[in-house]
Design a protein around this motif. Structure first.
Motif, mmCIF file in Angstrom:
data_model
loop_
_atom_site.group_PDB
_atom_site.id
_atom_site.type_symbol
_atom_site.label_atom_id
_atom_site.label_comp_id
_atom_site.label_asym_id
_atom_site.label_seq_id
_atom_site.Cartn_x
_atom_site.Cartn_y
_atom_site.Cartn_z
ATOM 1 N N ASP A 145 -48.870 -1.320 4.724
ATOM 2 C CA ASP A 145 -50.335 -1.231 4.725
ATOM 3 C C ASP A 145 -50.994 -2.601 4.624
ATOM 4 N N SER A 146 -50.195 -3.660 4.623
ATOM 5 C CA SER A 146 -50.736 -5.007 4.459
ATOM 6 C C SER A 146 -51.511 -5.432 5.702
ATOM 7 N N ARG A 147 -52.663 -6.044 5.488
ATOM 8 C CA ARG A 147 -53.443 -6.564 6.614
ATOM 9 C C ARG A 147 -52.712 -7.708 7.305
ATOM 10 N N ALA A 148 -52.027 -8.542 6.523
ATOM 11 C CA ALA A 148 -51.285 -9.657 7.113
ATOM 12 C C ALA A 148 -50.173 -9.134 8.027
ATOM 13 N N TYR A 149 -49.516 -8.049 7.611
ATOM 14 C CA TYR A 149 -48.464 -7.466 8.449
ATOM 15 C C TYR A 149 -49.057 -6.921 9.746
ATOM 16 N N PHE A 150 -50.215 -6.267 9.654
ATOM 17 C CA PHE A 150 -50.851 -5.740 10.859
ATOM 18 C C PHE A 150 -51.241 -6.861 11.811
ATOM 19 N N GLU A 151 -51.817 -7.944 11.280
ATOM 20 C CA GLU A 151 -52.214 -9.059 12.146
ATOM 21 C C GLU A 151 -51.001 -9.684 12.815
ATOM 22 N N LEU A 152 -49.892 -9.749 12.096
ATOM 23 C CA LEU A 152 -48.651 -10.277 12.674
ATOM 24 C C LEU A 152 -48.165 -9.382 13.810
ATOM 25 N N CYS A 153 -48.212 -8.071 13.596
ATOM 26 C CA CYS A 153 -47.797 -7.136 14.651
ATOM 27 C C CYS A 153 -48.705 -7.239 15.867
ATOM 28 N N TYR A 154 -49.993 -7.423 15.639
ATOM 29 C CA TYR A 154 -50.923 -7.523 16.763
ATOM 30 C C TYR A 154 -50.673 -8.797 17.561
ATOM 31 N N ALA A 155 -50.439 -9.893 16.861
ATOM 32 C CA ALA A 155 -50.133 -11.147 17.549
ATOM 33 C C ALA A 155 -48.828 -11.026 18.329
ATOM 34 N N LEU A 156 -47.838 -10.364 17.729
ATOM 35 C CA LEU A 156 -46.560 -10.165 18.416
ATOM 36 C C LEU A 156 -46.738 -9.293 19.654
ATOM 37 N N ALA A 157 -47.618 -8.304 19.565
ATOM 38 C CA ALA A 157 -47.877 -7.443 20.719
ATOM 39 C C ALA A 157 -48.514 -8.234 21.855
ATOM 40 N N LEU A 158 -49.452 -9.117 21.531
ATOM 41 C CA LEU A 158 -50.079 -9.946 22.568
ATOM 42 C C LEU A 158 -49.060 -10.853 23.247
ATOM 43 N N VAL A 159 -48.204 -11.478 22.449
ATOM 44 C CA VAL A 159 -47.186 -12.375 23.004
ATOM 45 C C VAL A 159 -46.187 -11.594 23.849
ATOM 46 N N THR A 160 -45.785 -10.423 23.357
ATOM 47 C CA THR A 160 -44.832 -9.598 24.100
ATOM 48 C C THR A 160 -45.392 -9.180 25.452
ATOM 49 N N ALA A 161 -46.647 -8.735 25.485
ATOM 50 C CA ALA A 161 -47.261 -8.316 26.743
ATOM 51 C C ALA A 161 -47.373 -9.491 27.714
ATOM 52 N N ALA A 162 -47.724 -10.668 27.203
ATOM 53 C CA ALA A 162 -47.862 -11.836 28.075
ATOM 54 C C ALA A 162 -46.511 -12.249 28.659
ATOM 55 N N LEU A 163 -45.470 -12.327 27.828
ATOM 56 C CA LEU A 163 -44.159 -12.736 28.307
ATOM 57 C C LEU A 163 -43.538 -11.689 29.228
ATOM 58 N N PHE A 164 -43.799 -10.415 28.948
ATOM 59 C CA PHE A 164 -43.307 -9.359 29.828
ATOM 60 C C PHE A 164 -43.962 -9.448 31.198
ATOM 61 N N THR A 165 -45.242 -9.765 31.228
ATOM 62 C CA THR A 165 -45.939 -9.931 32.501
ATOM 63 C C THR A 165 -45.352 -11.090 33.295
ATOM 64 N N LEU A 166 -45.030 -12.177 32.618
ATOM 65 C CA LEU A 166 -44.454 -13.345 33.286
ATOM 66 C C LEU A 166 -42.999 -13.145 33.678
ATOM 67 N N GLY A 167 -42.337 -12.147 33.092
ATOM 68 C CA GLY A 167 -40.945 -11.891 33.429
ATOM 69 C C GLY A 167 -39.977 -12.836 32.761
ATOM 70 N N TRP A 168 -40.204 -13.143 31.494
ATOM 71 C CA TRP A 168 -39.302 -14.027 30.739
ATOM 72 C C TRP A 168 -38.370 -13.175 29.897
ATOM 73 N N ARG A 169 -37.049 -13.327 30.100
ATOM 74 C CA ARG A 169 -36.046 -12.529 29.381
ATOM 75 C C ARG A 169 -36.418 -11.052 29.462
ATOM 76 N N THR A 170 -36.511 -10.574 30.699
ATOM 77 C CA THR A 170 -37.106 -9.263 30.927
ATOM 78 C C THR A 170 -36.297 -8.137 30.302
ATOM 79 N N ARG A 171 -34.998 -8.249 30.262
ATOM 80 C CA ARG A 171 -34.176 -7.188 29.687
ATOM 81 C C ARG A 171 -34.560 -6.925 28.236
ATOM 82 N N VAL A 172 -34.719 -7.978 27.466
ATOM 83 C CA VAL A 172 -35.084 -7.839 26.055
ATOM 84 C C VAL A 172 -36.564 -7.511 25.919
ATOM 85 N N LEU A 173 -37.397 -8.200 26.685
ATOM 86 C CA LEU A 173 -38.842 -7.999 26.562
ATOM 87 C C LEU A 173 -39.268 -6.610 27.015
#
Length: 368
Positions: free
Chosen positions: A92-120
């Motif tokens: 329920d931590s706000r810091a944990y949620f913000e971390l997950c949101y930032a990770l989601a943004l990075v994941t979507a961007a790298l997936f779009t670019l096709g970097w390490r696509t199998r893992v991403l």
């Protein structure tokens, strides 16, 4: 006499059946199909979800975070019934949620670019699933198709074209031209066959999902009386919840014959879609569906749903179409690079005419 005829017929059926089985096996294991189509799906859905997260960034806490009326405790109770899971409910931590949101943004961007696509691709599917399950009642439903496609894309080789992975693979292949041992070659061939089978099965499931979506939507509309009498889009245009520009909706609603024809055309396109995919008729059908989804995005304010459907439709275009795009772009750039002989006309700005007459209230609703 009859027994000899049956034996002859059976002898002829046997080789034909064997040939068909061999052809099906070669199609499944011979080479990956629609690699460009898979790349379009990766780029389209990755970019679409990235834009979606950025658009909702100011409201992220109210939709998925600690300030959401749909609390993590309520989400966990729903998970017990539906079997969903979300990493956002682990804390329920706000810091944990913000971390997950930032990770989601990075994941979507790298997936779009096709970097390490199998893992991403796996991370992207987990991210989309987690955000969808965390606030399943807080969004407009446009992310349902994105969720399904994110899960299917895990099976595909969506990083083989138009990706950083493809660029890195070409460089490695150019610098590694040595002979391989027999065991290593066999292992690589087995891996290639497995990847090909998974990719082809994934693309088949994606195509079947889109056909099922269109076919079921069209058959569901046929059962409704408002679609049968051509008034369904009238009620849609008068839904207050889906009128981002009421003046524009009212202007379109005044053209009774046009919206009736559009309603019948919508049903016809959706019902006919699965039956036109193996001929040239699919190109005008896909073009009309593109116009339909653009109309939904503008008139109903559902850009995520429309974008998801447009990207899904793009998978039915052949690879030769996508392979010719760079050549076509270079040709257009060469032509536009020349100084124009005649200056083009000045661009004007269109305005919506003043609306007249009282606004009509919808007495019933229908989903397009």
């Amino acid at each position: 006499m009859h027994s000899e005829t049956r034996r002859t017929a059976a002898a002829g059926v046997g080789p034909r059946l064997a040939d068909r089985i061999a052809a099906g096996r070669d199609l499944l294991t011979g080479r990956p199909v629609s690699l460009y189509g898979a790349a379009v799906l990766r780029i389209g859905y990755g970019l679409l979800y990235l834009v979606f997260l950025l658009r909702e960034f100011p409201h992220r806490a109210e939709i998925w975070g600690p300030d959401s009326p749909w609390t993590p405790a309520l989400s966990k109770q729903l998970f017990e019934q539906t079997g969903w899971f979300s990493v956002l409910t682990l804390s329920d931590s706000r810091a944990y949620f913000e971390l997950c949101y930032a990770l989601a943004l990075v994941t979507a961007a790298l997936f779009t670019l096709g970097w390490r696509t199998r893992v991403l691709s796996v991370l992207f599917a987990v991210m989309v699933t987690s955000f969808h399950a965390r606030a399943i009642f807080m969004t407009d439903g446009g992310d349902n198709l994105v969720l399904l496609m994110a899960l299917y894309l895990v099976l595909t080789a969506c990083g083989r074209r138009w990706s950083l992975d493809a660029r890195r693979h070409r460089r490695r292949k150019a610098g590694r031209e040595g002979e391989r041992s027999g065991v290593r070659t066999q292992l690589l061939d087995a891996r290639t066959t497995l990847v090909t089978v998974l990719h082809n099965c994934g693309m088949l499931v994606i195509a079947a999902q889109v056909c099922l979506l269109y076919g079921s939507a069209g058959l569901y509309k046929v059962q409704g009386g408002s679609w049968g009498d051509g008034t369904a889009l009238h009620f849609v245009l008068n839904l207050e919840l889906f009128r981002p520009w009421p003046a524009l909706s009212h202007f379109v609603d005044q053209h009774t014959l046009a919206i009736a024809v559009a309603g019948y055309t919508t049903v016809l396109l959706q019902v006919a879609f699965p039956f036109v995919l193996f001929g040239r008729l699919k190109y005008p059908v896909l073009t009309m569906l593109l116009g339909m989804h653009l109309g939904i995005a503008v008139l109903m304010g559902l850009p995520l749903f429309s974008g998801a459907m447009i990207v899904a439709d793009a998978v039915f275009l052949p690879d030769r179409f996508y392979a010719s795009l760079p050549r076509l772009c270079r040709r257009v750039l060469r032509r536009t690079g020349r100084p124009p002989e005649v200056p083009g006309p000045a661009a004007g700005s269109g305005t919506v005419p003043a609306q007249g007459g009282p606004d009509r209230t919808a007495s019933r609703a229908s989903t397009p």
